[in-house]
Design an enzyme around this catalytic site. Structure first.
Site, mmCIF file in Angstrom:
data_model
loop_
_atom_site.group_PDB
_atom_site.id
_atom_site.type_symbol
_atom_site.label_atom_id
_atom_site.label_comp_id
_atom_site.label_asym_id
_atom_site.label_seq_id
_atom_site.Cartn_x
_atom_site.Cartn_y
_atom_site.Cartn_z
ATOM 1 N N LYS A 106 0.645 -1.133 0.157
ATOM 2 C CA LYS A 106 -0.066 0.008 -0.113
ATOM 3 C C LYS A 106 0.869 1.169 0.145
ATOM 4 O O LYS A 106 0.525 2.386 -0.699
ATOM 5 C CB LYS A 106 -1.032 0.151 1.292
ATOM 6 C CG LYS A 106 -1.871 -0.978 1.314
ATOM 7 C CD LYS A 106 -2.832 -0.935 2.454
ATOM 8 C CE LYS A 106 -2.239 -1.436 3.883
ATOM 9 N NZ LYS A 106 -1.742 -2.753 3.964
ATOM 10 N N CYS A 190 -11.493 0.497 17.758
ATOM 11 C CA CYS A 190 -10.032 0.026 17.104
ATOM 12 C C CYS A 190 -9.147 -0.425 18.195
ATOM 13 O O CYS A 190 -8.527 -1.398 18.359
ATOM 14 C CB CYS A 190 -9.631 1.004 16.065
ATOM 15 S SG CYS A 190 -7.990 0.963 15.763
ATOM 16 N N MET A 191 -8.911 0.355 19.253
ATOM 17 C CA MET A 191 -8.079 0.419 20.370
ATOM 18 C C MET A 191 -8.349 0.857 21.572
ATOM 19 O O MET A 191 -7.610 0.802 22.498
ATOM 20 C CB MET A 191 -6.674 0.931 19.880
ATOM 21 C CG MET A 191 -6.512 2.167 19.086
ATOM 22 S SD MET A 191 -6.748 3.639 19.582
ATOM 23 C CE MET A 191 -7.775 3.880 21.199
ATOM 24 N N MET A 365 -6.071 -5.899 16.790
ATOM 25 C CA MET A 365 -7.446 -6.017 16.781
ATOM 26 C C MET A 365 -7.977 -7.354 17.448
ATOM 27 O O MET A 365 -9.032 -7.516 18.229
ATOM 28 C CB MET A 365 -8.267 -5.968 15.401
ATOM 29 C CG MET A 365 -7.948 -4.398 15.030
ATOM 30 S SD MET A 365 -8.720 -3.070 15.770
ATOM 31 C CE MET A 365 -7.036 -2.534 16.402
ATOM 32 N N GLY A 402 -4.044 0.331 14.294
ATOM 33 C CA GLY A 402 -4.435 0.257 13.004
ATOM 34 C C GLY A 402 -4.254 1.486 12.272
ATOM 35 O O GLY A 402 -4.438 1.398 11.123
ATOM 36 N N GLN A 403 -4.465 2.656 12.937
ATOM 37 C CA GLN A 403 -4.843 3.818 12.154
ATOM 38 C C GLN A 403 -3.284 4.766 12.707
ATOM 39 O O GLN A 403 -2.733 4.490 13.697
ATOM 40 C CB GLN A 403 -5.912 4.547 12.943
ATOM 41 C CG GLN A 403 -7.313 3.893 12.583
ATOM 42 C CD GLN A 403 -8.457 4.680 12.959
ATOM 43 O OE1 GLN A 403 -8.843 5.506 12.004
ATOM 44 N NE2 GLN A 403 -8.976 4.695 13.938
#
Lengths: 820, 210
Positions: A106, A190-191, A365, A402-403
Site C-alpha cells: 500500500k 479499534c484500540m 484487533m 491500525g490507524q
C-alpha cells in the site's frame, strides 16, 4: 500489446534496471513510476514513448519531501516526489527508523490515494434527496445553524486518522467551547481496549516498549494478530533478521491460519474468546513450576482481580489469592476451553519461565475487538510482568494500532467522550481546571459528565427524538462509519428517512457514510495539508503541505475553526474565551488577529504549529512530553517522552519506566512504574476469569464469523480501492471457509454463499485454501468492500470498560446460494 | 476491456473491417503507449523473423500456421467470457486484427471448458495443442515479496494449479506448468510490474491427423 511493450522496451531495459538498482541502494525498494496501465498520477513516468528519458530528466525537477504514510499505525515514512503541483512519485524513506526505506504494497502507492477520479471538490447539501453543490459560505452557515439550534444535541465523530491538530481543534471546540462531551472517535472501534488495558495495568496509556524490541527479541508471539498483512513492514523487520542469520522464534496464537503463520514455528489455534484461558494457563504454570520472576514481582508488581460491581481499577488481591484464582487453569482445563493442546500451553509457560530469552508480544484487533478486551489486554501484560519479560530491549508487551494517529490524536489528545488532552479525564475536577486554564475559558465550562461513546452515540443519533434519541446533528470527520460500525442496520442505516436528524460529513470521496449525509464538506487529505501523526510506538511525526487540494476541498482544521467562528458570530458564548476573545484566536508577530477562519488567510500562519504548541502544554502531566514543533520538522518523528537535555538537545525515549532510558525513572530504581494505579511504583498483574462470549454458534447459526483487513486495502478501501494496482490485486470481498466445511456445504471456490446472522445477511464468493484458512466451524470475511457490508451481520456487543465492540466473533449460518 | 463501449466484440471486428486503423488505435493506444518504432531498413524481410510476438489465445497453432488459418472472424473474442481476447492493431500487417490477449487489460482466465477454442471454426485454436501462450518470469528486483515485503497475490490468483507457489513467502513460477495466461501480471500490485511475459511464437503444430 503488453508483450510488445516488453519487447520494445528491451533496448533500454538495462538502463531502467540500473536506475532501479541505484534507487534500491538508497531505499530498500523504491520508485513509484507505476505499472503502465491506467495510473493517473504516475502515468508520466510510466513505460511509454519516452519512459527512460522521463525518469532521468524528471529526477531534477521533482521536489522531494518527507511525510509519514497515510495508511496504518506502523508509521513508515515516505519521500513524496512532487512535480508541477502533483505527487508523481513515492519512495521509502531510508532515514526513517521505522521502515528504513522499505514500504509495503500500500505504501508504494500512497500517492495515488489523492487522485481517484471521484474526489469530492465542492460542498454538497442534500436537497430533495439529492446532494447538490453549494458554496462554502452557505455550507458553514448551515452547519453552524444546526449546531446553534441545540448545541447539547450535537455530537462530533472523529478518527484515529485525524491529525493531531485536527483532533485537538475538534476537542477544544467541543469540550472547551460548547461544553459538550459528545465527541468520540472511530478508534473506539479499534484500540479502546488497549487503552483500558494499559491504564488498568500501568496507570497510564501506551506501550512501554517500541519497535526496537522487534530487532532484539528471541521470541515473537502474535496474539490474534496478522502483522504479515496488517503491519507488513514491522513483520518484515522481524522475518528479515533470519536472512541475516539471526534466530527468532515466532509463535502465532490465533483463530485461523494466516500469512503470518507461514513464518511461525508454532501455531496455536484457539476457539474464539478463549485467549483468556490460555493467558491464565501460562500464569498458572509459571507459579506452579516456580519459574516466575519472583524478584521482579516482589519489587514491581501488585495483584488485582475484578471487583463487584465491575470497575476498571478492580480490587487489590494478594499473591496467594492470585495463585488460587489461576490454579483452576491447568493445561488440561485450558485445552478443554480453548482447544489448544495442553503441551502447547506447557511449552509457552516454560518459555516465559526462562530468563535467558527475550519475548515480545504483539497484538492488535484480535485482542482489542473483544467483549473481554480490557481483560485479555491486562492478562497478557500480566504474563510479561509475572515472568519479568519486561523492560529489556526485546522483552515487551506491545499493542499495535491500525490507524496512523490512533495514539497521537485519539489517545494523547484524548478525543474520547470521557477524556481531556494529555491523559486527563472530564470526571476529574483538577483535570478540568487545568484544561480550562490552558484554554483560557471560564471555570466550569467543561462538563464533568462523559459524553456518548461510539456505539451509544450512533444508537442515539439513529433513534428519533420522539423515541428518546438525544442527538440530532452529528459531524463526522476522516472516517467512514457507514461501513465500519458494527450491526449497521441498527447503528447507521436506521438514520435514513429520519427527518429530525442531520448528518454532516467531511470526506474526500463518496462513501457509505456520505450516502446518508445531509451536508458534505470536501476535505484536503494527507500532503494536501499540514499534519502530524503519532504512531504505535509513541512516535510523533510531522509533515508539510506539498500540493494543493483539488477544487474547493479544504483542511478539516479549517472547517472546524470556520464553523466555530460562525457560531461565535451567532453569539454562542462558548466560542469566546475568558477574555471575550474567539476561542481559536491566532495573532501574527505584531499581535494582530489573523482571520484563520477565512480560507484565504488560513495559511497566513502555520495553524498546525500554533495548535500543537498549545496542546504541548497538556502533555507533561502524564510524562508524555513532546518537543517543540520545529524539532519534528527536522526528524522522522520522535518517541515521547521527549525531554531536553542540559545541553539543549531534545532526547526521545525508547523504553519507558526503565532507568537510563526513561528520564523520569530516578537513578537506582531500575524499573519504576511512576504512574502506578496504586501510587507505589507497581504495575498491576490482573486475574480475569474466562467467561463465555455474548454470542456463540448454535444450531441455527452454527459458524463463528471473524472479520478483518487484507494487505491490499486499508480499512474501508475508500483510498486503496481507488488505486488501480491495489484494486486489481484485491477487487472484492470473499469468505474464507475450511475445506471440509465447504465440502459439507457443497461449495467450491468461487461459489456464492450466504452468510446470515440474527442481524443481517450477505452473499459472498467462497475462497477455500486461499490466503487464510479458518479452522472447521469458522469463517472469515474482510470488511473493505463497500458493496459487501459484512458489518450488517456483525454484533454490537462491547467490552464493559472500553466500550469497544467485538468484530471478531459472532454466530452465523453459512449456506450455498441456490439460484432460483 | 470491451463491453463498456456499448457494442459487442463481434460488432467490433466487423467495424474493424470497415474502419480498421482508427478503431484499433483508439482502443489500444490509450491503454499501453508503445514507443513508435521506425520501419526497419536494409533488412531483407524473412517471414520467421518478422513474426510479431503476439500473446495468442490458448491452443494456438504455430504462429505461421496460425496466421494462415485464422480468418479474423472474432468468434474466439466473442466466446471469451472475460473479454480477454481483442484484435491486434491493424498496423501489424498480416497479424493485424488477429486475436490477441493483453493481460494488463484482461488476462486469460484458463476456463476449463475453453470456449475460445471451441468457437474457432477454422481450427486456428485447437484443444489438442498445448494451452501454453507465453513464458512468465518474475523479475525479483521489482517483486515486492522478493524485495522483502509481503505479497502473495500472484500465487493466490494463478488459475493453473501448481504453476506458482510461495517459497519462504516469495513467489516462484514452475515453467513446466505455467501457461503464460498473464493473470499474475494483471494482479501484480508492485510499483513496477514484476511479471515479464514473453509470448511464445514457436508453438508445436498439431499433427494433421488430429
Amino acid at each position: 500489446m503488453n508483450q510488445q511493450r516488453a519487447q520494445q522496451a528491451s533496448p533500454f531495459e538495462s538502463d531502467r534496471r540500473n536506475f532501479l538498482k541505484l534507487t534500491a541502494m538508497a531505499a530498500a525498494t523504491s520508485v513509484a513510476s507505476s505499472t503502465a496501465f491506467g495510473s493517473s498520477a504516475f502515468g508520466e513516468t510510466a513505460f511509454g514513448a519516452d519512459s527512460t528519458d522521463a525518469t532521468e530528466a524528471g529526477a531534477s525537477d521533482v521536489r522531494w519531501d518527507k511525510a509519514p504514510c497515510r495508511f496504518c499505525g506502523t508509521g513508515c515514512h515516505v519521500q513524496v516526489g512532487v512535480r508541477e503541483g502533483k505527487v508523481v512519485a513515492i519512495a521509502g524513506d531510508p532515514l526513517a527508523e521505522v521502515n528504513k526505506g522499505l514500504l509495503c504494497m500500500k505504501g508504494y502507492h500512497v500517492g495515488l490515494a489523492l487522485y481517484g477520479k471521484d474526489r469530492l471538490t465542492q460542498p454538497l447539501l442534500r436537497v430533495d434527496g439529492e446532494l447538490q453543490p453549494i458554496s462554502w459560505e452557505r455550507a458553514i452557515q448551515i452547519a453552524a445553524e444546526k449546531i446553534h439550534a441545540a448545541p447539547e444535541r450535537f455530537a462530533f465523530y472523529g478518527s484515529g486518522q485525524w491529525t493531531i491538530p485536527e483532533g485537538y481543534a475538534a476537542q477544544k471546540f467541543m469540550k472547551g467551547g460548547l461544553g459538550n462531551n459528545h465527541i468520540d472517535p472511530n478508534a473506539r472501534l479499534c484500540m479502546a481496549s488497549a487503552v483500558t488495558g494499559f491504564i488498568a495495568t500501568y496507570g497510564v496509556d501506551e506501550p512501554a516498549g517500541c519497535y526496537d524490541d522487534l530487532d532484539q527479541c528471541d521470541v515473537l508471539i502474535t496474539w490474534g494478530n496478522n502483522p504479515a498483512e496488517m503491519h507488513p513492514v514491522l513483520y518484515s523487520r522481524v522475518v528479515d533478521r533470519r536472512s541475516r542469520g539471526e534466530t527468532v522464534e515466532i509463535i502465532d496464537i490465533s483463530t485461523r491460519r494466516t500469512r503470518t503463520t507461514e513464518h511461525a514455528q508454532r501455531h496455536l489455534v484457539f476457539r474464539p474468546h478463549s485467549d483468556l484461558a490460555i493467558a491464565n494457563g501460562i500464569a498458572h504454570l509459571l507459579i506452579a513450576n516456580g519459574n516466575y520472576d519472583e524478584e521482579f514481582v516482589n519489587k514491581h508488581c501488585a495483584f488485582r482481580a475484578p471487583s463487584d460491581p465491575p470497575t476498571l481499577p478492580g480490587r487489590p488481591i494478594s499473591f496467594d489469592e492470585y495463585k488460587g484464582f489461576v490454579a483452576e487453569y491447568t493445561p488440561e482445563h485450558v485445552e478443554k476451553i480453548s482447544g489448544v493442546p495442553a503441551d502447547e500451553i506447557r511449552y509457552l509457560a516454560a518459555l516465559f519461565g526462562r530468563r535467558d530469552v527475550k519475548i515480545t508480544s504483539l497484538w492488535c484487533m484480535g485482542m482489542n475487538q473483544h467483549t473481554q478486551g480490557t481483560a485479555i489486554n491486562c492478562l497478557v501484560h500480566g504474563i510479561h510482568l509475572l515472568s519479568g519479560h519486561f523492560g529489556r530491549a526485546g522483552d515487551a508487551p506491545t499493542s499495535l494500532t491500525g490507524q496512523p494517529s490512533a495514539c497521537g490524536t485519539v489517545r494523547e489528545v484524548g478525543t474520547l467522550a470521557h477524556a481531556l488532552p494529555g491523559g486527563r479525564v472530564v470526571m476529574n475536577s483538577e483535570h478540568r481546571a487545568q484544561s480550562e486554564q490552558i484554554w483560557n475559558v471560564p471555570a466550569g465550562r467543561i462538563s464533568p459528565m462523559p459524553g456518548f461513546h461510539t456505539v451509544a452515540m450512533w444508537d442515539s443519533f439513529c433513534t428519533p427524538l420522539a423515541d428518546g434519541g438525544k442527538l440530532d446533528t452529528l459531524w463526522v470527520q476522516v472516517t467512514n462509519p457507514g461501513q465500519t460500525l458494527p450491526n449497521l442496520h441498527k447503528l447507521f442505516n436506521r438514520k435514513e428517512g429520519l427527518e429530525d436528524k442531520f448528518l454532516i460529513v467531511s470526506e474526500v470521496y463518496p462513501t457509505a457514510t456520505t450516502a446518508l449525509a445531509d451536508l458534505v464538506f470536501p476535505s484536503a487529505m494527507w500532503v494536501e495539508k499540514n499534519g502530524m501523526f503519532g504512531n504505535s510506538e509513541r512516535r510523533t511525526q510531522q509533515w508539510f503541505k506539498q500540493v494543493e487540494p483539488p477544487g474547493d476541498a479544504r483542511d478539516d482544521v479549517w472547517q472546524t475553526i470556520a464553523v466555530a467562528h460562525r457560531l461565535h458570530e451567532l453569539g454562542v458564548p462558548g466560542m469566546k474565551d475568558k477574555d471575550g476573545r474567539f476561542l481559536f484566536r491566532e495573532e501574527d508577530s505584531g499581535g494582530k488577529e489573523v482571520p484563520i477562519w477565512e480560507w484565504e488567510h488560513y495559511y497566513d500562519l502555520n495553524v498546525d504549529e500554533r495548535l500543537f504548541e498549545e496542546y504541548r502544554k497538556f502533555t507533561r502531566l502524564k510524562h508524555k512530553d513532546l518537543a517543540p514543533y520545529s524539532e519534528y520538522v527536522k526528524t522522522r518523528g520522535l518517541r515521547w517522552p521527549v525531554v531536553q537535555s542540559d545541553a539543549g538537545e531534545w532526547r526521545e525515549t525508547r523504553f519507558r519506566f526503565v532507568e537510563e532510558q526513561d528520564p523520569y525513572v530516578a537513578k537506582g530504581k531500575g524499573i519504576d512504574f511512576y504512574h502506578s494505579p496504586t501510587h507505589d511504583g507497581r504495575a498491576q498483574v490482573w486475574f480475569s476469569p474466562y467467561v463465555d462470549p455474548p454470542e456463540s454458534p448454535d444450531e441455527a447459526y452454527p459458524f463463528w464469523l471473524c472479520t478483518g483487513r487484507v494487505i491490499e486495502h486499508w480499512h474501508t478501501g475508500t483510498m486503496t480501492r481507488r488505486i488501480p494496482q491495489l484494486d486489481r490485486a484485491m477487487p472484492r470481498a470473499y469468505v474464507e471457509l475450511h475445506r471440509a466445511d465447504a465440502e459439507a456445504l457443497g461449495v467450491t471456490s468461487g461459489d456464492v454463499v450466504v452468510i446470515e446472522s440474527r442481524r443481517g445477511r450477505i452473499e459472498l464468493p467462497a475462497w477455500i485454501d486461499g490466503r487464510g484458512q479458518p479452522p472447521r466451524g469458522s469463517v472469515f470475511v474482510p470488511f473493505f468492500d463497500e458493496s459487501k457490508l459484512i458489518n450488517e451481520v456483525t454484533l454490537d456487543a462491547y467490552d464493559p470498560f472500553s466500550k469497544q465492540p467485538d468484530y471478531k466473533k459472532c454466530a452465523v449460518s453459512v449456506r450455498k446460494l441456490v439460484k432460483p | 476491456m470491451s463491453g463498456d463501449e456499448g457494442f459487442s466484440r463481434r460488432d467490433l471486428f466487423r467495424r474493424l473491417g470497415a474502419r480498421g486503423k482508427e478503431v484499433a488505435r483508439a482502443r489500444l493506444e490509450p491503454v499501453i503507449p508503445v514507443r513508435p518504432v521506425a520501419p526497419a531498413k536494409n533488412i531483407e524481410p524473412r517471414t520467421r523473423h518478422r513474426v510479431v510476438p503476439l500473446h495468442r489465445p490458448p491452443g494456438a497453432l504455430d504462429e505461421e500456421a496460425f496466421l494462415a488459418a485464422c480468418t479474423k472472424c472474432g468468434d474466439c473474442a466473442s466466446a471469451c467470457p472475460h473479454g480477454a481476447i481483442v484484435p491486434a492493431p491493424a498496423r501489424f500487417g498480416p497479424a493485424g486484427l488477429t486475436p490477441t490477449i493483453i493481460p494488463m487489460a484482461s488476462a486469460c482466465q484458463m476456463c476449463p471448458d475453453t470456449p475460445c477454442i471451441t468457437s474457432c471454426e477454422p481450427r486456428a485454436l485447437r484443444i489438442e495443442q498445448p494451452l501454453r501462450m507465453a513464458e512468465a518470469r518474475i523479475q525479483p528486483w521489482a517483486c515486492l515479496a522478493h524485495q522483502g515485503t509481503f505479497c502473495s497475490v500472484c500465487v493466490e490468483r494463478c488459475p493453473v494449479p501448481g504453476a506458482m507457489e510461495l517459497v519462504d513467502g516469495k513467489p516462484i513460477i514452475d515453467a513446466s506448468i505455467c501457461t503464460g495466461c498473464g493473470v499474475c501480471q494483471y494482479v501484480c500490485p508492485a510499483p513496477e510490474n514484476a511479471i515479464l511475459l514473453m509470448p511464445l511464437t514457436a508453438r508445436p503444430t498439431a499433427s494433421p491427423s488430429s
